[in-house]
Design a protein around this motif. Structure first.
Motif, PDB file in Angstrom:
ATOM      1  N   PHE A  37       0.844  -1.194   0.000  1.00  0.00           N
ATOM      2  CA  PHE A  37       0.000   0.000   0.000  1.00  0.00           C
ATOM      3  C   PHE A  37       0.878   1.243   0.000  1.00  0.00           C
ATOM      4  CE2 PHE A  37      -2.313  -3.461   1.846  1.00  0.00           C
ATOM      5  CZ  PHE A  37      -3.633  -3.297   1.417  1.00  0.00           C
ATOM      6  N   ALA A  38       0.510   2.228  -0.821  1.00  0.00           N
ATOM      7  CA  ALA A  38       1.247   3.491  -0.885  1.00  0.00           C
ATOM      8  C   ALA A  38       0.355   4.559  -1.510  1.00  0.00           C
ATOM      9  CB  ALA A  38       2.529   3.329  -1.700  1.00  0.00           C
ATOM     10  N   THR A  39       0.777   5.806  -1.339  1.00  0.00           N
ATOM     11  CA  THR A  39       0.076   6.910  -1.998  1.00  0.00           C
ATOM     12  C   THR A  39       0.566   7.017  -3.438  1.00  0.00           C
ATOM     13  OG1 THR A  39      -0.117   8.128   0.073  1.00  0.00           O
ATOM     14  CG2 THR A  39      -0.388   9.382  -1.950  1.00  0.00           C
ATOM     15  N   SER A  40      -0.355   7.116  -4.376  1.00  0.00           N
ATOM     16  CA  SER A  40       0.016   7.195  -5.788  1.00  0.00           C
ATOM     17  C   SER A  40      -1.056   7.999  -6.522  1.00  0.00           C
ATOM     18  CB  SER A  40       0.160   5.789  -6.372  1.00  0.00           C
ATOM     19  OG  SER A  40       0.721   5.827  -7.665  1.00  0.00           O
ATOM     20  N   SER A  76      19.651   4.227  -9.723  1.00  0.00           N
ATOM     21  CA  SER A  76      18.630   5.090 -10.317  1.00  0.00           C
ATOM     22  C   SER A  76      17.812   5.822  -9.260  1.00  0.00           C
ATOM     23  CB  SER A  76      17.677   4.259 -11.185  1.00  0.00           C
ATOM     24  OG  SER A  76      16.914   3.380 -10.370  1.00  0.00           O
ATOM     25  N   ASP A  77      17.962   5.416  -7.982  1.00  0.00           N
ATOM     26  CA  ASP A  77      17.221   6.011  -6.868  1.00  0.00           C
ATOM     27  C   ASP A  77      15.716   5.853  -7.037  1.00  0.00           C
ATOM     28  OD1 ASP A  77      19.676   6.713  -5.970  1.00  0.00           O
ATOM     29  OD2 ASP A  77      19.458   8.862  -6.301  1.00  0.00           O
ATOM     30  N   ARG A  78      15.307   4.756  -7.685  1.00  0.00           N
ATOM     31  CA  ARG A  78      13.871   4.542  -7.897  1.00  0.00           C
ATOM     32  C   ARG A  78      13.571   3.040  -7.941  1.00  0.00           C
ATOM     33  NH1 ARG A  78       9.985   7.996  -8.912  1.00  0.00           N
ATOM     34  NH2 ARG A  78      11.518   9.659  -9.083  1.00  0.00           N
ATOM     35  N   ASN A  99       6.001   3.980  -8.273  1.00  0.00           N
ATOM     36  CA  ASN A  99       7.367   4.442  -8.502  1.00  0.00           C
ATOM     37  C   ASN A  99       7.854   5.071  -7.200  1.00  0.00           C
ATOM     38  OD1 ASN A  99       8.084   4.131 -11.483  1.00  0.00           O
ATOM     39  ND2 ASN A  99       6.047   5.043 -11.577  1.00  0.00           N
ATOM     40  N   LEU A 100       8.622   4.313  -6.440  1.00  0.00           N
ATOM     41  CA  LEU A 100       9.018   4.742  -5.105  1.00  0.00           C
ATOM     42  C   LEU A 100      10.427   5.321  -5.103  1.00  0.00           C
ATOM     43  CD1 LEU A 100       7.656   1.644  -3.171  1.00  0.00           C
ATOM     44  CD2 LEU A 100       6.578   3.889  -3.368  1.00  0.00           C
ATOM     45  N   THR A 101      10.616   6.340  -4.275  1.00  0.00           N
ATOM     46  CA  THR A 101      11.937   6.950  -4.146  1.00  0.00           C
ATOM     47  C   THR A 101      12.117   7.413  -2.700  1.00  0.00           C
ATOM     48  OG1 THR A 101      13.466   8.534  -5.141  1.00  0.00           O
ATOM     49  CG2 THR A 101      11.190   9.265  -4.831  1.00  0.00           C
ATOM     50  N   VAL A 102      13.238   8.080  -2.429  1.00  0.00           N
ATOM     51  CA  VAL A 102      13.547   8.529  -1.076  1.00  0.00           C
ATOM     52  C   VAL A 102      12.461   9.488  -0.574  1.00  0.00           C
ATOM     53  CG1 VAL A 102      15.216   9.795   0.334  1.00  0.00           C
ATOM     54  CG2 VAL A 102      16.020   8.217  -1.424  1.00  0.00           C
TER      55      VAL A 102
END
Length: 346
Positions: A37-40, A76-78, A99-102
């Motif tokens: 689960f994540a915000t997208s 790629s930090d992703r 697409n998750l990143t820092v």
């Protein structure tokens, strides 16, 4: 990485991604069939008539996926997580990609394995590990690289200008070192800068850094190696000549354990490698440390092996194939073990 919430009963763990290395850890934690689960963002389509759908703006929402595939691209930090929407205000049953990143956070719901929970704890501790930069030098070039928890990133290679009639040797050397110090100045070298290589070029470069960049010179160390370039960096990682900071890094740990396994194999000592030997050693309760590549650990047939090792209080180390130690383990079939006692494999 930071644990924001953990519910052992439901298998739900919410994580905050704090460094690019955390993306590599999450890649090794999330498997097909897990719920994430994540915000997208999803785009609504409002139909005016049968011929022309009106494209609406993308809308931010909380989405839950059943994972089908996870993709990680070096440096790629992703991180990309593909799956089918199981919870969301709209589009249930359709495909979506995170697409998750820092600075992103995500919630993973699954039946957790012991080595996966251990990896989360390691990632939390590793958040405070220092960033380390290498300068590997010889008389022809300087290689600049940085150490991540999953491998070594080559940042730049600076070639020495040719010495000829137009450039006296001293001028060419100064030009070369000025270019190197310029690159150092424009780079976040982190908490430690390690200059390595054969000969005395590293000493001369250090003197230039001390003169031009005194604040960076304070966190600079020199290590003699028999090779320059990436081979020199790998040589430093094998241990012995590395500082305490370097020895605590993930890549150094994995490299050291693979080298220990290879040493045991060469002297016919306490080792097992390949599926047959490792399975036999596991059944005997002989496995002290199991080394397995992250590619192999995703296979179902390995799961029972991991459980047996955990039940026998053995240690499981997942090794990245993105550095020399991991590539050596991969050449052994991706699976090896350092044993508690010697087993005769003849």
């Amino acid at each position: 990485m930071k644990i924001l919430n953990k519910n052992e009963k439901t298998g739900e763990i919410k994580l905050l991604i704090q460094t690019p290395d955390d993306l590599w850890h999450i890649y090794n934690l999330v498997e097909p069939g897990d719920s994430v689960f994540a915000t997208s963002y999803r785009r609504e389509e409002k139909v005016r008539d049968k011929l022309r759908p009106e494209r609406m703006e993308k809308k931010r929402m909380w989405i839950g996926l059943v994972v089908e595939k996870v993709e990680f691209h070096d440096f790629s930090d992703r991180l990309r997580i593909h799956g089918v929407i199981e919870q969301a205000p709209q589009d249930l049953g359709e495909h979506h990609t995170f697409n998750l990143t820092v600075k992103d956070n995500l919630t993973i719901v699954k039946k957790w394995k012991g080595h996966q929970l251990a990896r989360i704890e390691e990632a939390v501790e590793a958040t405070h590990e220092p960033l380390i930069t290498f300068l590997a030098i010889d008389d022809e070039s300087v290689l600049m690289a940085q150490l991540h928890q999953y491998g070594i990133e080559e940042l730049a290679e600076i070639r020495s200008p040719r010495v000829g009639k137009m450039y006296p040797q001293k001028s060419a050397r100064e030009e070369f070192f000025n270019e190197v110090t310029g690159k150092i100045k424009s780079t976040d070298v982190g908490e430690a800068l390690i200059i390595l290589g054969p000969g005395f070029d590293k000493d001369a470069l250090y003197e230039t850094i001390r003169e031009k960049l005194p604040e960076i010179a304070l966190k600079t160390s020199l290590f003699p190696t028999s090779h320059s370039g990436m081979l020199g960096v790998q040589e430093a990682l094998k241990g012995g000549m590395a500082s305490e900071i370097l020895e605590k890094t993930r890549v150094a740990l994995e490299t050291k354990l693979v080298e220990e396994l290879l040493s045991e194999i060469s002297k016919e000592g306490k080792y097992a490698y390949g599926p047959d030997q490792v399975r036999d050693a596991t059944q005997r309760g002989a496995v002290l440390t199991l080394l397995v590549t992250n590619e192999l650990i995703r296979k179902e047939e390995i799961e029972s092996l991991l459980k047996q090792v955990e039940n026998a209080k053995g240690r499981i180390v997942v090794v990245s194939p993105k550095h020399e130690g991991g590539r050596k383990l991969k050449s052994l079939g991706g699976l090896g073990a350092i044993l508690r006692y010697k087993v005769d494999w003849s």
